[in-house]
Motif scaffolding. Structure first.
Motif: not given
Length: 292
Positions: A197-224
């Motif tokens: 779920g995180q890069f490190g230092n508690n920077a959570w890019v995908a807090p819902q991600a699981s290491l055991q669900d057989g899926l990747l959580d792909v996060c797109v940060i769009k232009p802002f």
């Protein structure tokens, strides 16, 4: 019957202070193992990639209880990639600058606490992932995060303060990138492929991600808008990215990314300049045993 021995592989260049204390940490590991009735061998890496070579040289020599990464996510990556698909678990003494995988797993972040967990914890099986031929276990990505990771790797000082400084300095001149995600034209400030779920230092890019669900959580940060950066950073550290209108999540088992030129990527905190403009990412379910 004697207990199986543990192999600890220590990276003196991890984190902010290990280099000056490597021999002391090695001795602490030996003493702790002896007091708890375990056997431990401690080896030190000398250069990038050396941990992988050490595992491959030693894996068949002894029936190890576990092979333990002493360092950060990059050290974990080097060791774990040689253990994919084997019965030998990886242990983590999180002494790096970010410790994203250890934090996601809820491991103790102190030396004594993490050593106790190594000898008393349980073993679970987690997913790993792959970007082209590069294994990763936490997060890989392209865009702003990879750009900052590349600049951060060139700094003489490590740690969160340096990372924040580099990020802020880079932010104002950085422009979103054009890419094709599964064949669809996309503009992205960053694109993350999250196994954990995180890069490190508690920077959570995908807090819902699981290491055991057989899926990747792909996060797109769009232009802002540039003014939104402070809010985005706050959401990153408070598990709130999902509520932003500039963030899009997808669950995938594999995907492809094509760019006009070979990009800089990062995997488990390690930056790398690719030589191809085509990237294929896939999940490898239940492929690594880990002590937690």
């Amino acid at each position: 019957m004697d207990k199986l021995p543990y192999l600890f592989i220590l990276n003196p260049n991890s984190g902010t202070s290990i280099g000056k204390k490597a021999e002391i940490i090695g001795q602490v590991i030996q003493n702790f193992a002896e007091k708890s009735g375990n056997q431990a061998t401690v080896l030190f890496t000398k250069e990038r990639g050396h941990a992988t070579a050490i595992v491959r040289e030693n894996l068949a020599k002894t029936n190890w209880k576990a092979i333990v990464a002493v360092g950060g996510d990059g050290t974990v990556n080097e060791i774990a990639r040689a253990l994919i698909g084997t019965d030998t678990p990886v242990g983590i003494l999180p002494l790096g600058s970010g410790n994203g995988l250890a934090r996601h797993l809820g491991l103790p972040l102190t030396l004594e606490g993490s050593l106790k967990r190594i000898f008393e914890g349980k073993i679970i099986t987690i997913d790993s992932a792959q970007l082209n031929d590069i294994p990763f276990f936490c997060i890989a990505g392209i865009g702003f995060d990879a750009y900052v990771g590349y600049l951060f790797s060139q700094q003489s000082r490590r740690g969160l303060a340096t990372y924040v400084q580099v990020s802020v300095q880079s932010y104002w001149n950085y422009k979103p990138q054009s890419l094709r995600l599964n064949g669809v034209d996309t503009q992205a400030f960053s694109l993350s492929f999250a196994n954990a779920g995180q890069f490190g230092n508690n920077a959570w890019v995908a807090p819902q991600a699981s290491l055991q669900d057989g899926l990747l959580d792909v996060c797109v940060i769009k232009p802002f808008p540039k003014w939104y950066g402070t809010s985005l950073a706050y959401r990153l550290f408070t598990k709130g990215l999902k509520n932003s209108r500039y963030i899009e999540y997808r669950n995938m088992t594999e995907l492809s990314v094509e760019m006009d030129a070979p990009p800089v990527i990062h995997y488990d905190g390690e930056p790398m300049q690719l030589e191809t403009n085509f990237i294929k990412i896939k999940i490898n379910p239940e492929s690594l045993r880990v002590i937690v």
